[in-house]
Design a protein around this motif. Structure first.
Motif, PDB file in Angstrom:
ATOM      1  N   ALA A 147       0.860  -1.175   0.000  1.00 48.64           N
ATOM      2  CA  ALA A 147       0.000   0.000   0.000  1.00 48.64           C
ATOM      3  C   ALA A 147       0.897   1.227   0.000  1.00 48.64           C
ATOM      4  CB  ALA A 147      -0.917   0.012   1.214  1.00 48.64           C
ATOM      5  N   VAL A 148       0.418   2.321  -0.566  1.00 51.23           N
ATOM      6  CA  VAL A 148       1.187   3.570  -0.533  1.00 51.23           C
ATOM      7  C   VAL A 148       1.014   4.188   0.854  1.00 51.23           C
ATOM      8  CG1 VAL A 148       1.473   5.871  -1.511  1.00 51.23           C
ATOM      9  CG2 VAL A 148       0.943   3.935  -3.009  1.00 51.23           C
ATOM     10  N   ALA A 149       2.132   4.497   1.486  1.00 53.76           N
ATOM     11  CA  ALA A 149       2.126   5.028   2.848  1.00 53.76           C
ATOM     12  C   ALA A 149       1.598   6.457   2.872  1.00 53.76           C
ATOM     13  CB  ALA A 149       3.540   4.993   3.422  1.00 53.76           C
ATOM     14  N   PRO A 150       1.092   6.901   4.024  1.00 52.78           N
ATOM     15  CA  PRO A 150       0.659   8.298   4.136  1.00 52.78           C
ATOM     16  C   PRO A 150       1.863   9.231   4.227  1.00 52.78           C
ATOM     17  CG  PRO A 150       0.459   7.198   6.258  1.00 52.78           C
ATOM     18  CD  PRO A 150       0.865   6.146   5.270  1.00 52.78           C
ATOM     19  N   ILE A 151       1.890  10.226   3.371  1.00 50.14           N
ATOM     20  CA  ILE A 151       2.941  11.246   3.396  1.00 50.14           C
ATOM     21  C   ILE A 151       2.266  12.599   3.235  1.00 50.14           C
ATOM     22  CG2 ILE A 151       4.969  12.187   2.197  1.00 50.14           C
ATOM     23  CD1 ILE A 151       5.777   9.391   1.505  1.00 50.14           C
ATOM     24  N   ALA A 152       2.648  13.535   4.078  1.00 51.07           N
ATOM     25  CA  ALA A 152       2.005  14.848   4.098  1.00 51.07           C
ATOM     26  C   ALA A 152       2.411  15.707   2.908  1.00 51.07           C
ATOM     27  CB  ALA A 152       2.350  15.566   5.404  1.00 51.07           C
ATOM     28  N   TYR A 153       1.523  16.636   2.553  1.00 52.66           N
ATOM     29  CA  TYR A 153       1.844  17.764   1.668  1.00 52.66           C
ATOM     30  C   TYR A 153       2.506  17.341   0.354  1.00 52.66           C
ATOM     31  CZ  TYR A 153       1.363  20.004   6.254  1.00 52.66           C
ATOM     32  OH  TYR A 153       0.920  20.402   7.490  1.00 52.66           O
ATOM     33  N   GLN A 154       1.877  16.431  -0.382  1.00 56.23           N
ATOM     34  CA  GLN A 154       2.512  15.894  -1.579  1.00 56.23           C
ATOM     35  C   GLN A 154       2.584  16.904  -2.727  1.00 56.23           C
ATOM     36  OE1 GLN A 154       0.845  11.954  -2.368  1.00 56.23           O
ATOM     37  NE2 GLN A 154       1.089  11.417  -0.202  1.00 56.23           N
ATOM     38  N   ARG A 155       1.813  17.992  -2.642  1.00 59.53           N
ATOM     39  CA  ARG A 155       1.945  19.030  -3.670  1.00 59.53           C
ATOM     40  C   ARG A 155       3.271  19.791  -3.540  1.00 59.53           C
ATOM     41  NH1 ARG A 155      -2.339  23.079  -3.466  1.00 59.53           N
ATOM     42  NH2 ARG A 155      -1.321  23.844  -5.342  1.00 59.53           N
ATOM     43  N   LEU A 156       4.003  19.553  -2.487  1.00 58.33           N
ATOM     44  CA  LEU A 156       5.368  20.100  -2.418  1.00 58.33           C
ATOM     45  C   LEU A 156       6.248  19.532  -3.523  1.00 58.33           C
ATOM     46  CD1 LEU A 156       6.059  19.884   1.434  1.00 58.33           C
ATOM     47  CD2 LEU A 156       5.912  22.003   0.096  1.00 58.33           C
ATOM     48  N   PHE A 157       5.946  18.318  -3.970  1.00 53.94           N
ATOM     49  CA  PHE A 157       6.813  17.614  -4.910  1.00 53.94           C
ATOM     50  C   PHE A 157       6.332  17.680  -6.349  1.00 53.94           C
ATOM     51  CE2 PHE A 157       6.760  15.209  -0.820  1.00 53.94           C
ATOM     52  CZ  PHE A 157       7.940  15.756  -0.328  1.00 53.94           C
ATOM     53  N   HIS A 158       5.046  17.998  -6.537  1.00 54.39           N
ATOM     54  CA  HIS A 158       4.485  18.086  -7.889  1.00 54.39           C
ATOM     55  C   HIS A 158       3.145  18.802  -7.769  1.00 54.39           C
ATOM     56  CE1 HIS A 158       2.485  16.777 -11.625  1.00 54.39           C
ATOM     57  NE2 HIS A 158       3.711  16.663 -12.120  1.00 54.39           N
ATOM     58  N   PRO A 159       2.772  19.628  -8.741  1.00 56.71           N
ATOM     59  CA  PRO A 159       1.522  20.389  -8.614  1.00 56.71           C
ATOM     60  C   PRO A 159       0.279  19.530  -8.396  1.00 56.71           C
ATOM     61  CG  PRO A 159       2.863  21.298 -10.378  1.00 56.71           C
ATOM     62  CD  PRO A 159       3.553  20.046  -9.936  1.00 56.71           C
ATOM     63  N   GLU A 160       0.244  18.306  -8.949  1.00 60.51           N
ATOM     64  CA  GLU A 160      -0.934  17.459  -8.764  1.00 60.51           C
ATOM     65  C   GLU A 160      -0.914  16.700  -7.447  1.00 60.51           C
ATOM     66  OE1 GLU A 160      -1.233  15.142 -12.491  1.00 60.51           O
ATOM     67  OE2 GLU A 160      -3.093  16.290 -12.742  1.00 60.51           O
ATOM     68  N   GLY A 161       0.243  16.583  -6.836  1.00 59.56           N
ATOM     69  CA  GLY A 161       0.367  15.998  -5.516  1.00 59.56           C
ATOM     70  C   GLY A 161      -0.362  14.686  -5.332  1.00 59.56           C
ATOM     71  N   ALA A 176       8.854 -12.767   4.108  1.00 61.40           N
ATOM     72  CA  ALA A 176       9.502 -13.951   4.653  1.00 61.40           C
ATOM     73  C   ALA A 176       9.701 -13.831   6.158  1.00 61.40           C
ATOM     74  CB  ALA A 176      10.848 -14.180   3.960  1.00 61.40           C
ATOM     75  N   LEU A 177       9.842 -12.595   6.659  1.00 64.07           N
ATOM     76  CA  LEU A 177       9.946 -12.358   8.099  1.00 64.07           C
ATOM     77  C   LEU A 177       8.589 -12.408   8.798  1.00 64.07           C
ATOM     78  CD1 LEU A 177      12.541  -9.437   8.191  1.00 64.07           C
ATOM     79  CD2 LEU A 177      12.915 -11.784   8.968  1.00 64.07           C
ATOM     80  N   GLY A 178       7.521 -12.517   8.025  1.00 59.68           N
ATOM     81  CA  GLY A 178       6.205 -12.689   8.620  1.00 59.68           C
ATOM     82  C   GLY A 178       5.194 -11.611   8.336  1.00 59.68           C
ATOM     83  N   ALA A 179       5.591 -10.532   7.671  1.00 61.93           N
ATOM     84  CA  ALA A 179       4.644  -9.465   7.362  1.00 61.93           C
ATOM     85  C   ALA A 179       3.616  -9.930   6.336  1.00 61.93           C
ATOM     86  CB  ALA A 179       5.373  -8.230   6.842  1.00 61.93           C
ATOM     87  N   SER A 180       2.416  -9.348   6.423  1.00 63.64           N
ATOM     88  CA  SER A 180       1.395  -9.591   5.397  1.00 63.64           C
ATOM     89  C   SER A 180       1.548  -8.650   4.214  1.00 63.64           C
ATOM     90  CB  SER A 180      -0.002  -9.411   5.996  1.00 63.64           C
ATOM     91  OG  SER A 180      -0.238 -10.360   7.009  1.00 63.64           O
ATOM     92  N   GLY A 181       2.213  -7.527   4.441  1.00 65.40           N
ATOM     93  CA  GLY A 181       2.403  -6.542   3.384  1.00 65.40           C
ATOM     94  C   GLY A 181       3.268  -5.406   3.881  1.00 65.40           C
ATOM     95  N   VAL A 182       3.561  -4.475   2.977  1.00 61.29           N
ATOM     96  CA  VAL A 182       4.419  -3.342   3.302  1.00 61.29           C
ATOM     97  C   VAL A 182       3.730  -2.046   2.879  1.00 61.29           C
ATOM     98  CG1 VAL A 182       6.446  -4.792   2.853  1.00 61.29           C
ATOM     99  CG2 VAL A 182       5.674  -3.197   1.089  1.00 61.29           C
ATOM    100  N   LEU A 183       4.174  -0.957   3.494  1.00 60.23           N
ATOM    101  CA  LEU A 183       3.780   0.384   3.077  1.00 60.23           C
ATOM    102  C   LEU A 183       4.985   1.047   2.432  1.00 60.23           C
ATOM    103  CD1 LEU A 183       1.424  -0.319   5.004  1.00 60.23           C
ATOM    104  CD2 LEU A 183       1.450   2.065   5.752  1.00 60.23           C
ATOM    105  N   LEU A 184       4.775   1.618   1.248  1.00 64.09           N
ATOM    106  CA  LEU A 184       5.856   2.243   0.490  1.00 64.09           C
ATOM    107  C   LEU A 184       5.751   3.757   0.609  1.00 64.09           C
ATOM    108  CD1 LEU A 184       8.187   1.530  -1.605  1.00 64.09           C
ATOM    109  CD2 LEU A 184       6.534   2.195  -3.359  1.00 64.09           C
ATOM    110  N   GLY A 185       6.802   4.398   1.087  1.00 61.88           N
ATOM    111  CA  GLY A 185       6.763   5.829   1.318  1.00 61.88           C
ATOM    112  C   GLY A 185       7.620   6.639   0.369  1.00 61.88           C
ATOM    113  N   ARG A 186       8.860   6.897   0.742  1.00 58.59           N
ATOM    114  CA  ARG A 186       9.702   7.819  -0.020  1.00 58.59           C
ATOM    115  C   ARG A 186       9.824   7.473  -1.503  1.00 58.59           C
ATOM    116  NH1 ARG A 186      12.438   7.629   5.169  1.00 58.59           N
ATOM    117  NH2 ARG A 186      12.782   9.725   6.041  1.00 58.59           N
ATOM    118  N   PRO A 187       9.982   6.192  -1.904  1.00 62.25           N
ATOM    119  CA  PRO A 187      10.103   5.921  -3.348  1.00 62.25           C
ATOM    120  C   PRO A 187       8.909   6.404  -4.170  1.00 62.25           C
ATOM    121  CG  PRO A 187      10.920   4.054  -2.118  1.00 62.25           C
ATOM    122  CD  PRO A 187      10.279   4.977  -1.115  1.00 62.25           C
TER     123      PRO A 187
END
Length: 366
Positions: A69-83, A299-310
């Motif tokens: 899932a895409v992680a929550p990150i604040a203020y994404q319009r800082l990085f692109h006008p459509e944010g 493999a360590l046991g998680a059901s899924g990951v959250l992807l942030g900075r990338p």
């Protein structure tokens, strides 16, 4: 993924790059998150039919084409006008959930209109009336989960932001909150962060387990408790009805010196699975940088990951198309890793054994 980081660095100002990439204090946890995932080694299986590898799953009841899932990150319009709109559309195209931040720079209603599967991330505010209003709005837009962040009673000392005197540009605001409450985030503070100053005034440092009980009684949304490292805290969250917990240290942006998530994950999985089986999923973030990291986390046991900075690297580098390409790359890398590990499905990934690669850093993890 690293290519997108370099592309993002070229288009963002130093101040914005540091806001995105920086951590707290000496950034030991920031560095440790990556080092810990780099040292996760899986023991591959062979002679399995991997002509078709299926990475699809259900995360907190939401269908997902990848265990991501895409992680929550604040203020994404800082990085692109459509944010946030660009990232949500990319997530929808990729078939993964998108987590709307309390501090998103686009109203949650507009984000939901993209058609993305949305989760709503909630910070605990001093004003409980405002908290309840956010929850009711999240329910109204069809959010499929409520992600409660519990590791920000106060904001970490993010020295890069403090040195820059970081403040939001006048055109960027927390679109889900009352405008008057956000005015301090735009006012530069000498040798300090305006965003941190706003957090101190808006967030409740008195937030406790009793508040989670209060919240649980007022919403029927599946509750995800994000920001845990200790097995006892994860068990308490599950006992209070959490559908999932997220092993997270806020990407190294809160307590400097906190345990890396790949190190904390197995203990949380053992505790939660031992007591609750599959009724409470364990997710993980902070340091995921590619498909092999997703394989290692599962493999360590998680059901899924959250992807942030990338995801933000892709947004900065190319808007919706850039973010979509990052998610596509992650999927390609993960399916390839599944095949090479002898895993036609996620059940096989969960059965993989892991070990820890030796550290050749001479004892200096910096």
């Amino acid at each position: 993924m690293a290519d997108f980081a370099e592309l993002a660095r070229t288009v963002l100002s130093v101040e914005l790059w540091d806001w995105l990439e920086g951590g707290a204090g000496r950034e030991r946890t920031l560095v440790g998150n990556r080092g810990a995932f780099d040292r996760v080694a899986v023991v591959p299986r062979v002679l399995a039919d991997v002509s078709s590898c299926d990475p699809a799953c259900s995360l907190v009841g939401s269908p997902a084409a990848l265990p991501v899932a895409v992680a929550p990150i604040a203020y994404q319009r800082l990085f692109h006008p459509e944010g946030e709109l660009a990232v949500a559309r990319a997530a929808a195209d990729s078939g993964v959930p998108y987590t709307v931040s309390t501090l998103s720079s686009v109203p949650m209603e507009e984000i939901a209109a993209t058609g993305a599967t949305t989760w709503f991330q909630l910070y605990w505010l001093r004003d409980k009336g405002a908290v309840l209003d956010l929850v009711q709005r999240a329910e109204a837009i069809g959010s499929e989960a409520l992600v409660l962040t519990v590791d920000v009673p106060v904001m970490g000392r993010r020295l890069r932001d403090m040195r820059h005197g970081f403040a939001l540009p006048p055109t960027i605001r927390a679109a889900n909150l009352d405008g008057g409450a956000m005015s301090s985030a735009h006012e530069r503070v000498e040798r300090g962060s305006a965003v941190a100053a706003h957090t101190a005034s808006a967030f409740a440092p008195s937030f406790t387990w009793y508040d989670i009980e209060w919240l649980r009684e007022r919403t029927g949304l599946p509750l995800v408790v994000k920001g845990l490292s200790h097995p006892a805290d994860a068990l308490r969250a599950a006992e209070l009805g959490a559908a999932a917990v997220v092993v997270s240290n806020h990407g190294g942006r809160q307590l400097d010196g906190a345990v890396p998530t790949a190190v904390a994950l197995p203990g949380v999985v053992e505790a939660v699975r031992g007591a609750f089986g599959e009724s409470c999923q364990v997710l993980v973030d902070s340091g995921i940088r590619g498909g092999s990291d997703v394989l290692g986390a599962l493999a360590l046991g998680a059901s899924g990951v959250l992807l942030g900075r990338p995801a933000m690297w892709g947004l900065a580098a190319g808007g919706e198309a850039g973010c979509a390409r990052v998610l596509s790359l992650l999927g390609e890398e993960f399916r390839h890793a599944m095949a090479l590990a002898g895993c036609p499905d996620l059940a096989a990934v969960a059965r993989l054994r892991t070990t820890t690669m030796p550290c050749h850093c001479g004892g200096d993890h910096q």
